[in-house]
Scaffold this motif. Sequence first.
Motif, PDB file in Angstrom:
ATOM      1  N   LEU B 133       0.850  -1.190   0.000  1.00  0.00           N
ATOM      2  CA  LEU B 133       0.000   0.000   0.000  1.00  0.00           C
ATOM      3  C   LEU B 133       0.884   1.239   0.000  1.00  0.00           C
ATOM      4  O   LEU B 133       1.954   1.253   0.600  1.00  0.00           O
ATOM      5  N   SER B 134       0.411   2.277  -0.660  1.00  0.00           N
ATOM      6  CA  SER B 134       1.233   3.487  -0.718  1.00  0.00           C
ATOM      7  C   SER B 134       1.083   4.278   0.576  1.00  0.00           C
ATOM      8  O   SER B 134       0.136   4.077   1.340  1.00  0.00           O
ATOM      9  N   ASP B 135       2.013   5.178   0.794  1.00  0.00           N
ATOM     10  CA  ASP B 135       1.965   6.035   1.988  1.00  0.00           C
ATOM     11  C   ASP B 135       0.643   6.786   2.073  1.00  0.00           C
ATOM     12  O   ASP B 135       0.058   6.903   3.146  1.00  0.00           O
ATOM     13  N   VAL B 136       0.198   7.293   0.947  1.00  0.00           N
ATOM     14  CA  VAL B 136      -1.032   8.089   0.962  1.00  0.00           C
ATOM     15  C   VAL B 136      -2.214   7.227   1.378  1.00  0.00           C
ATOM     16  O   VAL B 136      -3.044   7.633   2.194  1.00  0.00           O
ATOM     17  N   VAL B 137      -2.276   5.996   0.849  1.00  0.00           N
ATOM     18  CA  VAL B 137      -3.372   5.093   1.199  1.00  0.00           C
ATOM     19  C   VAL B 137      -3.311   4.745   2.685  1.00  0.00           C
ATOM     20  O   VAL B 137      -4.322   4.809   3.389  1.00  0.00           O
ATOM     21  N   VAL B 138      -2.126   4.406   3.173  1.00  0.00           N
ATOM     22  CA  VAL B 138      -1.999   4.047   4.590  1.00  0.00           C
ATOM     23  C   VAL B 138      -2.417   5.221   5.477  1.00  0.00           C
ATOM     24  O   VAL B 138      -3.181   5.057   6.432  1.00  0.00           O
ATOM     25  N   GLY B 139      -1.945   6.417   5.129  1.00  0.00           N
ATOM     26  CA  GLY B 139      -2.314   7.588   5.909  1.00  0.00           C
ATOM     27  C   GLY B 139      -3.820   7.802   5.921  1.00  0.00           C
ATOM     28  O   GLY B 139      -4.415   8.086   6.960  1.00  0.00           O
ATOM     29  N   LEU B 140      -4.419   7.612   4.770  1.00  0.00           N
ATOM     30  CA  LEU B 140      -5.863   7.835   4.653  1.00  0.00           C
ATOM     31  C   LEU B 140      -6.642   6.777   5.434  1.00  0.00           C
ATOM     32  O   LEU B 140      -7.618   7.089   6.126  1.00  0.00           O
ATOM     33  N   ILE B 141      -6.194   5.518   5.341  1.00  0.00           N
ATOM     34  CA  ILE B 141      -6.861   4.437   6.077  1.00  0.00           C
ATOM     35  C   ILE B 141      -6.840   4.740   7.571  1.00  0.00           C
ATOM     36  O   ILE B 141      -7.856   4.638   8.263  1.00  0.00           O
ATOM     37  N   PHE B 142      -5.671   5.156   8.061  1.00  0.00           N
ATOM     38  CA  PHE B 142      -5.577   5.434   9.492  1.00  0.00           C
ATOM     39  C   PHE B 142      -6.289   6.731   9.860  1.00  0.00           C
ATOM     40  O   PHE B 142      -6.713   6.894  11.003  1.00  0.00           O
ATOM     41  N   ARG B 143      -6.410   7.619   8.904  1.00  0.00           N
ATOM     42  CA  ARG B 143      -7.160   8.852   9.163  1.00  0.00           C
ATOM     43  C   ARG B 143      -8.643   8.541   9.339  1.00  0.00           C
ATOM     44  O   ARG B 143      -9.308   9.117  10.197  1.00  0.00           O
ATOM     45  N   LEU B 144      -9.144   7.601   8.519  1.00  0.00           N
ATOM     46  CA  LEU B 144     -10.565   7.258   8.605  1.00  0.00           C
ATOM     47  C   LEU B 144     -10.926   6.679   9.976  1.00  0.00           C
ATOM     48  O   LEU B 144     -12.058   6.793  10.418  1.00  0.00           O
ATOM     49  N   PHE B 145      -9.945   6.062  10.637  1.00  0.00           N
ATOM     50  CA  PHE B 145     -10.200   5.516  11.972  1.00  0.00           C
ATOM     51  C   PHE B 145     -10.475   6.591  13.009  1.00  0.00           C
ATOM     52  O   PHE B 145     -11.120   6.356  14.016  1.00  0.00           O
ATOM     53  N   ILE B 146      -9.925   7.768  12.788  1.00  0.00           N
ATOM     54  CA  ILE B 146      -9.895   8.753  13.873  1.00  0.00           C
ATOM     55  C   ILE B 146     -10.518  10.074  13.482  1.00  0.00           C
ATOM     56  O   ILE B 146     -10.337  11.071  14.173  1.00  0.00           O
ATOM     57  N   VAL B 147     -11.272  10.109  12.376  1.00  0.00           N
ATOM     58  CA  VAL B 147     -11.948  11.366  12.048  1.00  0.00           C
ATOM     59  C   VAL B 147     -12.886  11.708  13.209  1.00  0.00           C
ATOM     60  O   VAL B 147     -13.477  10.805  13.799  1.00  0.00           O
TER      61      VAL B 147
END
Lengths: 321, 326
Positions: B133-147
């Motif tokens: 997974l790319s950095d952007v995808v990983v960042g976004l996935i983890f961002r969705l956890f904590i919005v």
Amino acid sequence: MKSTFAPASLSPAFYRSRRRIAPWLLNGAMLVVCFFVLIPVLATILTSLKQQTDVQRNPPVLFPCDTPDGQFSLNTCRWSVEGYTRIIEPRPNAEALLGFEYAGRMVSVYLPNTLIYAVSGSVLVTALAGMAGYVFSRYRFRARRALMIGILAITGIPLLTNLIALYRIGVFLRQTFPGYEERLYVIVVYVGFFLPFSIWIVKSFFDTIPRELEEASFIDGCTPASSLIRIVAPLAAPGLTSAFLMAFVGIWNEFIAGYLLVGKATLRTAMFGLYDFIGQFVIGYQVLAAGCIMVAAPVVIMFLFFRKTFFRAMVEGALKG
Amino acid sequence: MTSSAQAASAATSPSQTSHRHIKEGFFSRTLPFWLLLPSILVLIVIQVIPGLFSFFLSTQTFERGEQIFVGLRNFERVFSSSAFNASLFHTLFFLIGYVALTMIAGFVIAQMLNRKLRLSAFYITVIFVPWVLSDVVVGLIFRLFIVPDYGLFSAFFADPQIFPPRGISILTTPAAPALVSGVPFPPAPALIYLIFASAWKALPFITLLILAALQTVSREVIESASIDGADGWRTVRYITFPLILPTLIVALFNLTLNGVNGVGLVFSLTGGGPGTATEVLSYLLYTIGFGRLDFGRAAALSVFMAVINLTLILLTLRISRSEREA
């Protein structure tokens, strides 16, 4: 793993019992590890299949399957592909293929661009790394060591250091040459970024091919060039494949270079598109999740097919380099 | 780099006689040079020249469209700025957490996988998914956890009983007041969360590296150690650990390099925020260079980072070479 002090005089039964229990426990532990590793991925897949009303629930729900009075029931599941359709934006069009045209920028612009960059970039990387890796593996010449260390040192220049200069070079090229092709510039930059690592991988694969094969081909009348093409290249196919795959995944996933170097909106990459979505779909979490899945799926599938090649390339690249 | 010319002269020199029995045409004799040439040209154009150009830019400043030589003043101004000071500490905290977490988890998982379980191949494949997974995808996935409010983990972090006094929201809670002035410690929750997200992504690679090294440790050595009375921990400490030390060091440097240079995850996870709490060096470089368009200072910072990187790489090289010769 940790056991009490076990003197050598312990009965064989003791060791057998340890062995019988261990795999069972270890498998359990590994399943737990796998589960935790996959939670973020699974949660994203689930989110991407929810409706807007279900991603905006407080407290959040993992499955959109609860009845109004809070009971879990499979019959009430409200799965939806809204997230995907908002990205793809299919519009009925009788003349287009399959009766739909896809208006979403991710599908019509960003993903095709990324595919072009990744395919052409990694083909070039593989070709160049194949030639250079062959030379480093087979020939001994004075500058060899210096060149190899130079290539390794190049990997030490941070991406952003180069990008500051490459950005300004790009601006200069755009102003000076009217026919300047931005796409070509980006591809060449990607080739330059992924080449050093690929050369190392390919070289270490060439190192495992016995020289005797080539020498035999020389005796049979091959020139070095024809021996390279007919004898060595087929044997080196696994090495070249790994170089190709690593470069492909690397370029596909690359964000910052594409973001900074590409000026035209029609030439932007998928990673830029995804980053752009964060500001665009502020509360459309299912859209963001669907975007992640769409952008990541191609490389994940690729990885599942060629996983052994990837593993080998990574270990070779890291340890020999 | 003059080495391409050297390569040419070396390739054509008579000492290069590995194919003496072949008719030595000009093309055959200079083949290595022609094979190397394209790679070297690309690397010079894309890596060497821009690297040197950045070095040059670090001594320049741009005022009203004019470019002026200022010597080391860019460096002085960068190093004396409070943003640099804070981001240096952010990077340091990030690196310590990220490297320690990934190395320990990677080592433990690799130890388990090394037991030759029937499903090992399956486990490795599953564990490896984050790597592609790319950095952007990983960042976004983890961002969705904590919005705020709607993320799966948001309720957990917002719970005042777990995180007194009022619970936290990763994306908005700033760092607690610094214990020592000038040192942003303790770090903001967002920085700690960033460590977990980054470690999740780096874990597969480190696990694989350590596993590859563990598989070179022969069973006999381990068994004879346990016959001599070493328990599990002592076997790891005195047998396994020294034997795979070179790989551990390679893994350590790899992690550090990626940690110093990686920026995509910060972009999509926190965007450097809240405030500047997750502004690591590479992100600061981006904001100075492309946010404020102050290329001179950004270049100065990038030269500083290049020095860190090159030092790390040379150290790795030295260690791995001395191990190979030993």
